[in-house]
Motif scaffolding. Structure first.
Motif, PDB file in Angstrom:
ATOM      1  N   TYR A  42       0.799  -1.216   0.000  1.00  0.00           N
ATOM      2  CA  TYR A  42       0.000   0.000   0.000  1.00  0.00           C
ATOM      3  C   TYR A  42       0.842   1.281   0.000  1.00  0.00           C
ATOM      4  N   GLY A  43       2.147   1.146   0.059  1.00  0.00           N
ATOM      5  CA  GLY A  43       2.984   2.322   0.200  1.00  0.00           C
ATOM      6  C   GLY A  43       2.811   2.923   1.580  1.00  0.00           C
ATOM      7  N   ASP A  44       3.215   4.184   1.710  1.00  0.00           N
ATOM      8  CA  ASP A  44       3.074   4.879   2.991  1.00  0.00           C
ATOM      9  C   ASP A  44       2.474   6.261   2.733  1.00  0.00           C
ATOM     10  N   VAL A  45       2.487   7.100   3.744  1.00  0.00           N
ATOM     11  CA  VAL A  45       1.906   8.441   3.604  1.00  0.00           C
ATOM     12  C   VAL A  45       2.582   9.200   2.472  1.00  0.00           C
ATOM     13  N   THR A  46       3.893   9.159   2.402  1.00  0.00           N
ATOM     14  CA  THR A  46       4.623   9.886   1.364  1.00  0.00           C
ATOM     15  C   THR A  46       4.214   9.401  -0.023  1.00  0.00           C
ATOM     16  N   ASP A  47       4.061   8.098  -0.190  1.00  0.00           N
ATOM     17  CA  ASP A  47       3.604   7.555  -1.477  1.00  0.00           C
ATOM     18  C   ASP A  47       2.229   8.115  -1.833  1.00  0.00           C
ATOM     19  N   ALA A  48       1.342   8.160  -0.852  1.00  0.00           N
ATOM     20  CA  ALA A  48      -0.008   8.676  -1.102  1.00  0.00           C
ATOM     21  C   ALA A  48       0.041  10.149  -1.498  1.00  0.00           C
ATOM     22  N   VAL A  49       0.864  10.927  -0.811  1.00  0.00           N
ATOM     23  CA  VAL A  49       0.968  12.353  -1.141  1.00  0.00           C
ATOM     24  C   VAL A  49       1.516  12.518  -2.555  1.00  0.00           C
TER      25      VAL A  49
END
Length: 148
Positions: A42-49
């Motif tokens: 799912y990646g992380d917060v940085t990936d989502a941003v």
């Protein structure tokens, strides 16, 4: 993202990435059970941003610019703008390489989550999807954006 076809929008792949990011950023249970738990896929917060702003440049200009291409109307665009500003403010304060806990423990995180939720719910409803379905993995997102 299984109701209305996303590919009815000219830049539907970008819409898919924005929706995926907002979905993950808007779900505190997902953040606890997946991001903080270190679940793969799912990646992380940085990936989502980055999914939120990478192709769209929403960190440089308003989502209003994309009404009719990524966003269906001005209300969607305004909700996305609010979410982007709140999330980016936190990212700039904690740093892009900060651990997930630095984001979720930030005093502004609940407001960012709420703004992402408002944008996510509006976009999901516009696409005929269930806003409360769990976020999909990044692999499923890749498969979806290759199809069409």
């Amino acid at each position: 993202m299984g109701g209305m076809p996303l590919n009815d929008m000219p830049w539907w792949r970008w819409r898919s990435n924005v929706r995926s990011a907002l979905h993950m950023l808007s779900d505190p249970a997902f953040q606890q059970n997946v991001w903080l738990a270190g679940v793969e896929g799912y990646g992380d917060v940085t990936d989502a941003v980055y999914r939120l702003v990478e192709d769209t440049w929403l960190d440089n200009w308003s989502a209003e610019k994309y009404v009719g291409t990524i966003f269906r109307d001005s209300q969607e665009a305004a909700l996305v703008d609010t979410a982007v500003l709140r999330v980016l403010r936190i990212m700039h304060q904690v740093g892009p390489d900060a651990p997930v806990s630095a984001y979720v423990d930030h005093q502004g995180w609940p407001d960012a989550v709420r703004a992402a939720r408002d944008a996510h719910v509006r976009m999901a409803a516009s696409d005929g999807d269930d806003a409360d379905a769990p976020p999909r993995t990044l692999e499923v997102l890749r498969i979806m954006t290759r199809a069409a």
